[in-house]
Scaffold this motif. Structure first.
Motif, PDB file in Angstrom:
ATOM      1  N   ASN A 163       3.985  10.705  -5.906  1.00 43.69           N
ATOM      2  CA  ASN A 163       5.355  11.045  -6.304  1.00 43.69           C
ATOM      3  C   ASN A 163       6.148  11.612  -5.122  1.00 43.69           C
ATOM      4  O   ASN A 163       6.829  12.631  -5.227  1.00 43.69           O
ATOM      5  CB  ASN A 163       5.362  12.033  -7.472  1.00 43.69           C
ATOM      6  CG  ASN A 163       6.726  12.131  -8.136  1.00 43.69           C
ATOM      7  OD1 ASN A 163       7.508  11.179  -8.080  1.00 43.69           O
ATOM      8  ND2 ASN A 163       7.025  13.261  -8.746  1.00 43.69           N
ATOM      9  N   VAL A 164       6.037  10.933  -3.965  1.00 42.50           N
ATOM     10  CA  VAL A 164       6.768  11.334  -2.766  1.00 42.50           C
ATOM     11  C   VAL A 164       7.435  10.101  -2.171  1.00 42.50           C
ATOM     12  O   VAL A 164       7.140   8.970  -2.555  1.00 42.50           O
ATOM     13  CB  VAL A 164       5.835  11.985  -1.711  1.00 42.50           C
ATOM     14  CG1 VAL A 164       5.212  13.253  -2.249  1.00 42.50           C
ATOM     15  CG2 VAL A 164       4.761  10.997  -1.250  1.00 42.50           C
ATOM     16  N   SER A 165       8.346  10.341  -1.236  1.00 39.33           N
ATOM     17  CA  SER A 165       8.993   9.255  -0.506  1.00 39.33           C
ATOM     18  C   SER A 165       8.844   9.536   0.980  1.00 39.33           C
ATOM     19  O   SER A 165       9.349  10.545   1.476  1.00 39.33           O
ATOM     20  CB  SER A 165      10.473   9.142  -0.894  1.00 39.33           C
ATOM     21  OG  SER A 165      11.098   8.115  -0.149  1.00 39.33           O
ATOM     22  N   PHE A 166       8.105   8.676   1.671  1.00 37.70           N
ATOM     23  CA  PHE A 166       7.861   8.892   3.089  1.00 37.70           C
ATOM     24  C   PHE A 166       9.104   8.627   3.937  1.00 37.70           C
ATOM     25  O   PHE A 166       9.281   9.239   4.989  1.00 37.70           O
ATOM     26  CB  PHE A 166       6.717   7.994   3.573  1.00 37.70           C
ATOM     27  CG  PHE A 166       5.396   8.322   2.926  1.00 37.70           C
ATOM     28  CD1 PHE A 166       4.933   9.629   2.877  1.00 37.70           C
ATOM     29  CD2 PHE A 166       4.615   7.326   2.356  1.00 37.70           C
ATOM     30  CE1 PHE A 166       3.713   9.931   2.292  1.00 37.70           C
ATOM     31  CE2 PHE A 166       3.395   7.622   1.767  1.00 37.70           C
ATOM     32  CZ  PHE A 166       2.945   8.931   1.724  1.00 37.70           C
ATOM     33  N   LEU A 167       9.956   7.711   3.503  1.00 34.20           N
ATOM     34  CA  LEU A 167      11.152   7.349   4.263  1.00 34.20           C
ATOM     35  C   LEU A 167      12.367   7.364   3.342  1.00 34.20           C
ATOM     36  O   LEU A 167      12.824   6.304   2.888  1.00 34.20           O
ATOM     37  CB  LEU A 167      10.989   5.955   4.900  1.00 34.20           C
ATOM     38  CG  LEU A 167       9.877   5.790   5.938  1.00 34.20           C
ATOM     39  CD1 LEU A 167       9.721   4.327   6.320  1.00 34.20           C
ATOM     40  CD2 LEU A 167      10.180   6.624   7.170  1.00 34.20           C
ATOM     41  N   PRO A 168      12.904   8.533   3.037  1.00 36.50           N
ATOM     42  CA  PRO A 168      14.091   8.591   2.168  1.00 36.50           C
ATOM     43  C   PRO A 168      15.260   7.834   2.799  1.00 36.50           C
ATOM     44  O   PRO A 168      15.557   7.992   3.983  1.00 36.50           O
ATOM     45  CB  PRO A 168      14.393  10.089   2.079  1.00 36.50           C
ATOM     46  CG  PRO A 168      13.122  10.769   2.472  1.00 36.50           C
ATOM     47  CD  PRO A 168      12.450   9.861   3.452  1.00 36.50           C
ATOM     48  N   GLY A 169      15.908   6.979   2.005  1.00 34.74           N
ATOM     49  CA  GLY A 169      17.012   6.185   2.519  1.00 34.74           C
ATOM     50  C   GLY A 169      18.191   7.020   2.964  1.00 34.74           C
ATOM     51  O   GLY A 169      18.982   6.596   3.802  1.00 34.74           O
ATOM     52  N   TYR A 189      16.597   8.396   6.753  1.00 33.97           N
ATOM     53  CA  TYR A 189      16.139   7.468   7.775  1.00 33.97           C
ATOM     54  C   TYR A 189      16.925   6.169   7.735  1.00 33.97           C
ATOM     55  O   TYR A 189      17.450   5.761   6.702  1.00 33.97           O
ATOM     56  CB  TYR A 189      14.636   7.175   7.602  1.00 33.97           C
ATOM     57  CG  TYR A 189      13.767   8.391   7.804  1.00 33.97           C
ATOM     58  CD1 TYR A 189      13.460   8.839   9.083  1.00 33.97           C
ATOM     59  CD2 TYR A 189      13.270   9.091   6.718  1.00 33.97           C
ATOM     60  CE1 TYR A 189      12.665   9.954   9.274  1.00 33.97           C
ATOM     61  CE2 TYR A 189      12.472  10.218   6.895  1.00 33.97           C
ATOM     62  CZ  TYR A 189      12.174  10.637   8.175  1.00 33.97           C
ATOM     63  OH  TYR A 189      11.398  11.741   8.360  1.00 33.97           O
ATOM     64  N   LEU A 190      16.972   5.521   8.893  1.00 34.55           N
ATOM     65  CA  LEU A 190      17.663   4.252   9.009  1.00 34.55           C
ATOM     66  C   LEU A 190      17.001   3.185   8.150  1.00 34.55           C
ATOM     67  O   LEU A 190      17.677   2.350   7.552  1.00 34.55           O
ATOM     68  CB  LEU A 190      17.680   3.820  10.486  1.00 34.55           C
ATOM     69  CG  LEU A 190      18.214   2.432  10.811  1.00 34.55           C
ATOM     70  CD1 LEU A 190      19.695   2.372  10.473  1.00 34.55           C
ATOM     71  CD2 LEU A 190      17.969   2.095  12.258  1.00 34.55           C
ATOM     72  N   ILE A 191      15.674   3.211   8.082  1.00 37.14           N
ATOM     73  CA  ILE A 191      14.911   2.207   7.341  1.00 37.14           C
ATOM     74  C   ILE A 191      14.190   2.903   6.195  1.00 37.14           C
ATOM     75  O   ILE A 191      13.498   3.904   6.403  1.00 37.14           O
ATOM     76  CB  ILE A 191      13.902   1.502   8.272  1.00 37.14           C
ATOM     77  CG1 ILE A 191      14.650   0.797   9.403  1.00 37.14           C
ATOM     78  CG2 ILE A 191      13.049   0.514   7.511  1.00 37.14           C
ATOM     79  CD1 ILE A 191      13.760   0.247  10.487  1.00 37.14           C
ATOM     80  N   SER A 192      14.337   2.387   4.984  1.00 35.91           N
ATOM     81  CA  SER A 192      13.775   3.044   3.811  1.00 35.91           C
ATOM     82  C   SER A 192      12.414   2.491   3.412  1.00 35.91           C
ATOM     83  O   SER A 192      11.800   2.997   2.481  1.00 35.91           O
ATOM     84  CB  SER A 192      14.742   2.913   2.627  1.00 35.91           C
ATOM     85  OG  SER A 192      14.990   1.549   2.332  1.00 35.91           O
ATOM     86  N   ARG A 193      11.937   1.462   4.081  1.00 34.78           N
ATOM     87  CA  ARG A 193      10.605   0.923   3.783  1.00 34.78           C
ATOM     88  C   ARG A 193       9.783   0.887   5.061  1.00 34.78           C
ATOM     89  O   ARG A 193      10.333   0.873   6.171  1.00 34.78           O
ATOM     90  CB  ARG A 193      10.706  -0.487   3.188  1.00 34.78           C
ATOM     91  CG  ARG A 193      11.259  -1.520   4.148  1.00 34.78           C
ATOM     92  CD  ARG A 193      11.327  -2.897   3.521  1.00 34.78           C
ATOM     93  NE  ARG A 193      11.753  -3.899   4.494  1.00 34.78           N
ATOM     94  CZ  ARG A 193      10.929  -4.529   5.325  1.00 34.78           C
ATOM     95  NH1 ARG A 193       9.628  -4.251   5.305  1.00 34.78           N
ATOM     96  NH2 ARG A 193      11.380  -5.428   6.164  1.00 34.78           N
ATOM     97  N   ILE A 228       0.821  -1.208   0.000  1.00 33.78           N
ATOM     98  CA  ILE A 228       0.000   0.000   0.000  1.00 33.78           C
ATOM     99  C   ILE A 228       0.855   1.257   0.000  1.00 33.78           C
ATOM    100  O   ILE A 228       0.614   2.186  -0.785  1.00 33.78           O
ATOM    101  CB  ILE A 228      -0.961  -0.017   1.210  1.00 33.78           C
ATOM    102  CG1 ILE A 228      -1.927  -1.190   1.102  1.00 33.78           C
ATOM    103  CG2 ILE A 228      -1.712   1.307   1.320  1.00 33.78           C
ATOM    104  CD1 ILE A 228      -2.802  -1.389   2.329  1.00 33.78           C
ATOM    105  N   VAL A 229       1.863   1.318   0.875  1.00 36.06           N
ATOM    106  CA  VAL A 229       2.683   2.524   0.986  1.00 36.06           C
ATOM    107  C   VAL A 229       3.440   2.817  -0.313  1.00 36.06           C
ATOM    108  O   VAL A 229       3.426   3.957  -0.786  1.00 36.06           O
ATOM    109  CB  VAL A 229       3.638   2.424   2.193  1.00 36.06           C
ATOM    110  CG1 VAL A 229       4.646   3.577   2.191  1.00 36.06           C
ATOM    111  CG2 VAL A 229       2.839   2.433   3.493  1.00 36.06           C
TER     112      VAL A 229
END
Length: 418
Positions: A361-367, A370-374, A352-353
């Motif tokens: 066209n956004v990234s909620f957790l940019p690698g 943040y420590l975790i990218s997913r 879903i995310v």
């Protein structure tokens, strides 16, 4: 079906949507209350599942680098016989691996750049039986750590911050100096970078260096390993096994498991999870107490029906039961729907995310940040069951006042103007 008439009438009131504009409006308000309960329960399950997922991801990455239990002397000096200590620890059936180590804080210098780090002296062969990271690097960088060669393996972020690559020379500054005719001067040693690692945990990638245990003993002048690392069959039993080892090994050794070594982080996560649970439970409470207004309107609308039931012999307790069934049915439907929706999203959040990210066209957790990218998720029955029970209790409590009010309706007063 031969159900009590309180259940039949209460269920009919729950699903009634016909019979005039007023009945349709009451049915709409009842549906909104059930939807509110469902969304509140679903939000609570999703948020706690994501928090559990983040905690598991960070914990797994942390435990890929550190051991489950560490045995050390209180003085920080070398163990008299680390093999004997390891053998005693292996006597515990929960212990499946043991390896010696030497650990100390140092400064790592490259030209004018200098960084603080933890240096851990390890036995490359035995370390692979204790930590997953060492098992992955066993045939790579760790195989190039030879006693007397003064090789070193750095975390990837630490190597990048120093601007060094494999084969470059770096200088380690030991914490204790050496006495010379000119006074106490820092003890320096040049090492050759033989490789890097990336554990996926920034704290270790930016602040950990690995060298051979014999080189570490010579550098820090301790004469041998200062501790033994242990791997357990069940990581969740670390605290209990640590207490058992403390009793069996005696008071001369300090036993520290991974939960105590990182107590501040785990305590912060638990406090955050608890506060988030309280905040989101208030959302469920607001939705549940919307049932009060629904039932009050229903009681007002059904006063003639209540009066007729009373004249036919229904007791105040039966009247109260009818409206409690109506409110409880709304709470049960809303809770079950919320649990279903929450589990559906929690188990499919990895699909879903990314779909939402592509759509917006956004990234909620940019690698890079943040420590975790997913977005991880781990629904746990220990969270879901209390959420469902709390929602049902709140819905039940919301039915008490309107149901009691219905039981107090006087037939003569209700039918006066009918």
């Amino acid at each position: 079906m031969n159900w009590p008439y309180e259940l039949q009438i209460g269920w009919r009131y729950t699903r009634a949507g016909r019979g005039g504009r007023r009945n349709r409006f009451i049915s709409f308000i009842s549906g909104v209350s059930m939807l509110g309960i469902a969304l509140g329960v679903a939000a609570l399950i999703i948020v706690l599942s994501v928090m559990n997922g983040f905690q598991k991801e960070v914990r797994d990455r942390m435990l890929s680098v550190i051991a489950h239990v560490e045995l050390m002397s209180y003085s920080g000096e070398a163990l008299a016989d680390w093999q004997a200590t390891a053998a005693k620890a292996r006597a515990n059936p929960a212990v499946v691996g043991a390896a010696p180590f030497v650990a100390a804080q140092v400064l790592i210098a490259r030209g004018e750049d200098m960084r603080g780090a933890i240096v851990r002296g390890i036995d490359p062969a035995l370390e692979a039986t204790v930590t997953p990271l060492a098992a992955q690097l066993k045939d790579g960088p760790l195989s190039r750590l030879k006693a007397g060669d003064w090789g070193i393996v750095l975390g990837g972020e630490l190597a990048r911050s120093l601007g060094v690559r494999e084969g470059d020379k770096i200088t380690l500054v030991a914490p204790s100096g050496q006495v010379t005719p000119a006074g106490v001067v820092p003890r320096l040693k040049t090492f050759t970078l033989v490789g890097t690692f990336n554990a996926g945990h920034y704290e270790y990638d930016s602040g950990l260096a690995l060298i051979h245990v014999d080189d570490a003993a010579r550098l820090f002048r301790v004469g041998g390993p200062t501790g033994v690392q242990l791997k357990l069959a069940d990581v969740h039993q670390a605290r209990q096994v640590g207490d058992q080892l403390a009793q069996s090994l005696g008071p001369e050794l300090r036993v520290r498991d991974w939960t105590r070594a990182n107590a501040n982080w785990f305590d912060a996560v638990q406090v955050e999870k608890r506060l988030m649970s309280i905040i989101l439970t208030l959302i469920v409470a607001v939705a549940a107490f919307n049932l009060v207004s629904t039932l009050v309107m229903t009681v007002t609308d059904k006063q003639a029906d209540i009066a007729i039931l009373r004249t036919l012999g229904a007791s105040p307790r039966s009247i109260m039961g009818i409206f409690m069934v109506q409110g409880a049915a709304s709470g049960v439907i809303g809770t079950i729907s919320g649990v279903g929706l929450g589990l559906l999203v929690a188990f499919n959040i990895d699909v879903i995310v990314p779909a939402i990210e592509r759509l917006l066209n956004v990234s909620f957790l940019p690698g890079s940040i943040y420590l975790i990218s997913r977005m991880p998720s781990e629904p746990q029955s220990a969270d879901i069951i209390p959420i469902a029970i709390t929602s049902l209790i709140l819905a039940f409590l919301a039915t008490l006042y309107p149901s009691w009010r219905a039981s107090r309706v006087q037939p003569a007063e209700a039918l006066r103007y009918e």
